[in-house]
Design a protein around this motif. Structure first.
Motif, PDB file in Angstrom:
ATOM      1  N   CYS A 153      38.869  37.773  33.308  1.00 29.44           N
ATOM      2  CA  CYS A 153      39.732  37.597  32.116  1.00 29.44           C
ATOM      3  C   CYS A 153      40.767  38.701  31.928  1.00 29.44           C
ATOM      4  O   CYS A 153      41.731  38.514  31.197  1.00 29.44           O
ATOM      5  N   GLY A 154      40.570  39.882  32.554  1.00 29.22           N
ATOM      6  CA  GLY A 154      41.535  40.972  32.366  1.00 29.22           C
ATOM      7  C   GLY A 154      41.718  41.276  30.884  1.00 29.22           C
ATOM      8  O   GLY A 154      40.750  41.497  30.148  1.00 29.22           O
ATOM      9  N   ALA A 198      42.024  43.898  40.412  1.00 31.16           N
ATOM     10  CA  ALA A 198      42.851  42.872  39.752  1.00 31.16           C
ATOM     11  C   ALA A 198      43.896  42.297  40.704  1.00 31.16           C
ATOM     12  O   ALA A 198      44.407  41.203  40.482  1.00 31.16           O
ATOM     13  N   LEU A 218      31.955  37.296  39.682  1.00 34.05           N
ATOM     14  CA  LEU A 218      32.068  35.830  39.740  1.00 34.05           C
ATOM     15  C   LEU A 218      31.038  35.207  38.794  1.00 34.05           C
ATOM     16  O   LEU A 218      31.018  35.551  37.620  1.00 34.05           O
ATOM     17  N   PHE A 222      37.054  37.777  48.120  1.00 34.35           N
ATOM     18  CA  PHE A 222      36.971  37.177  46.778  1.00 34.35           C
ATOM     19  C   PHE A 222      36.915  35.650  46.901  1.00 34.35           C
ATOM     20  O   PHE A 222      36.086  34.991  46.283  1.00 34.35           O
ATOM     21  N   THR A 250      50.264  35.291  34.044  1.00 36.03           N
ATOM     22  CA  THR A 250      49.523  35.178  32.780  1.00 36.03           C
ATOM     23  C   THR A 250      50.301  34.305  31.789  1.00 36.03           C
ATOM     24  O   THR A 250      49.735  33.401  31.149  1.00 36.03           O
ATOM     25  N   ASN A 265      35.427  44.269  35.242  1.00 33.84           N
ATOM     26  CA  ASN A 265      36.029  45.482  34.685  1.00 33.84           C
ATOM     27  C   ASN A 265      35.529  45.643  33.240  1.00 33.84           C
ATOM     28  O   ASN A 265      35.986  44.953  32.329  1.00 33.84           O
ATOM     29  N   PRO A 277      43.439  34.641  40.115  1.00 38.82           N
ATOM     30  CA  PRO A 277      42.665  35.515  41.009  1.00 38.82           C
ATOM     31  C   PRO A 277      43.488  36.666  41.602  1.00 38.82           C
ATOM     32  O   PRO A 277      44.717  36.586  41.696  1.00 38.82           O
ATOM     33  N   LEU A 297      50.140  30.656  32.714  1.00 38.60           N
ATOM     34  CA  LEU A 297      48.827  30.094  32.364  1.00 38.60           C
ATOM     35  C   LEU A 297      48.689  29.921  30.852  1.00 38.60           C
ATOM     36  O   LEU A 297      48.115  28.932  30.386  1.00 38.60           O
TER      37      LEU A 297
HETATM   38  C1  SAM Z   1      45.058  38.851  38.403  1.00 34.28           C
HETATM   39  S1  SAM Z   1      43.942  39.493  37.219  1.00 34.28           S
HETATM   40  C2  SAM Z   1      44.016  38.194  35.981  1.00 34.28           C
HETATM   41  C3  SAM Z   1      43.634  38.653  34.586  1.00 34.28           C
HETATM   42  C4  SAM Z   1      43.788  37.566  33.507  1.00 34.28           C
HETATM   43  N1  SAM Z   1      42.993  36.409  33.794  1.00 34.28           N
HETATM   44  C5  SAM Z   1      45.229  37.159  33.360  1.00 34.28           C
HETATM   45  O1  SAM Z   1      45.589  36.038  33.754  1.00 34.28           O
HETATM   46  O2  SAM Z   1      46.024  37.974  32.863  1.00 34.28           O
HETATM   47  C6  SAM Z   1      42.390  39.205  38.028  1.00 34.28           C
HETATM   48  C7  SAM Z   1      41.156  39.624  37.222  1.00 34.28           C
HETATM   49  O3  SAM Z   1      39.973  39.267  37.963  1.00 34.28           O
HETATM   50  C8  SAM Z   1      39.020  40.306  37.871  1.00 34.28           C
HETATM   51  N2  SAM Z   1      38.125  40.218  39.031  1.00 34.28           N
HETATM   52  C9  SAM Z   1      38.366  40.605  40.316  1.00 34.28           C
HETATM   53  N3  SAM Z   1      37.300  40.344  41.092  1.00 34.28           N
HETATM   54  C10 SAM Z   1      36.354  39.778  40.276  1.00 34.28           C
HETATM   55  C11 SAM Z   1      35.030  39.293  40.488  1.00 34.28           C
HETATM   56  N4  SAM Z   1      34.458  39.339  41.683  1.00 34.28           N
HETATM   57  N5  SAM Z   1      34.353  38.757  39.434  1.00 34.28           N
HETATM   58  C12 SAM Z   1      34.936  38.710  38.203  1.00 34.28           C
HETATM   59  N6  SAM Z   1      36.188  39.160  37.939  1.00 34.28           N
HETATM   60  C13 SAM Z   1      36.887  39.679  38.968  1.00 34.28           C
HETATM   61  C14 SAM Z   1      39.858  41.585  37.815  1.00 34.28           C
HETATM   62  O4  SAM Z   1      39.141  42.665  37.263  1.00 34.28           O
HETATM   63  C15 SAM Z   1      41.046  41.116  36.958  1.00 34.28           C
HETATM   64  O5  SAM Z   1      40.788  41.349  35.586  1.00 34.28           O
END
Ligand code: SAM
Length: 219
Positions: A71-72, A148, A118, A157, A49, A93, A134, A52
């Motif tokens: 986006c978490g 996550a 997605l 995914f 994070t 989430n 991802p 990024l």
């Molecule tokens: C590694 S975390 C990254 C969170 C944030 N973007 C960051 O960089 O801190 C991955 C995120 O993707 C979300 N996620 C997983 N599968 C997903 C899907 N099929 N569609 C949308 N979001 C998804 C999770 O809930 C989680 O919040």
């Protein structure tokens, strides 16, 4: 990669995380401060994070349409909003989206949140810039928190993402962060199957882990 998977599923580490995350925790980047719910990806626990955030901070986003897919905590979306982008933040989430809305108000920043698997609920919108951090460990997620981290035993995914992504790549600059801890070759092979290529834009070593930011393009 297996070593790290062992690390994040190790009982002591799991216990440590549970102990630390028994309540929402604060996280700040520059002057943006947020609360992160225990069921949401913890931005302070990994390097991705922050890497990024530093990268997005270098991009000119003024008046650009920006999407953070998955986006978490949404801290990257909030930074993009501070940089005057028109921001959409999506996730599966709902807790993450609820907290992001509160955090946006508290930071006086604007972000449109969308509950979406997605691109499903993004209604064919297009974006100038998209970032994705991802889940990449090949294991079936047992609950929303694990989504996550785990992308499914068969990399579901990425299989789904790379089928949907080509529709966007003409208009959108798409950036994805991955790490040496993940099966890069497997993920690239799924991309290749869908006429997608990775261009390395940044490589960053932090302690024992190297992270890569790729520009995702049509091949
Ligand atoms: C590694 S975390 C990254 C969170 C944030 N973007 C960051 O960089 O801190 C991955 C995120 O993707 C979300 N996620 C997983 N599968 C997903 C899907 N099929 N569609 C949308 N979001 C998804 C999770 O809930 C989680 O919040």
């Amino acid at each position: 990669m297996r070593l790290f998977l062992k690390k994040i599923t190790h009982p002591f580490l799991k216990l440590g995380l549970q102990y630390y995350y028994f309540k929402p925790r604060n996280y700040c980047y520059q002057d943006i401060c947020i609360q992160v719910h225990p069921d949401v990806f913890p931005p302070q626990m990994t390097f991705s994070t922050k890497i990024l955030l530093d990268f997005v901070n270098t991009i000119d986003l003024k008046d650009k349409k920006f999407l953070e897919l998955g986006c978490g905590s949404g801290i990257i979306s909030l930074l993009a909003s501070k940089k005057e982008a028109k921001v959409t933040a999506s996730d599966i989430n709902q807790k993450a989206l609820d907290f992001l809305e509160k955090n946006a108000t508290q930071n006086q920043l604007e972000v449109q949140t969308v509950f979406s698997d997605l691109f499903q609920n993004l209604n064919g919108q297009t974006f100038d810039c998209m970032v994705i951090n991802p889940p990449y460990y090949p294991r079936e997620p047992k609950n929303i928190k694990e989504q996550a981290w785990f992308c499914g035993e068969d990399f579901k995914f990425f299989e789904k993402l790379f089928v949907q992504l080509p529709h966007f790549l003409k208009e959108t600059q798409c950036f994805m962060i991955l790490s040496q801890d993940c099966d890069l070759e497997k993920i690239k092979a799924i991309a290749t199957k869908n006429a997608i290529a990775f261009e390395l834009v940044l490589e960053k070593k932090e302690l024992v882990e190297t992270n890569y930011i790729f520009r995702i393009v049509s091949s």
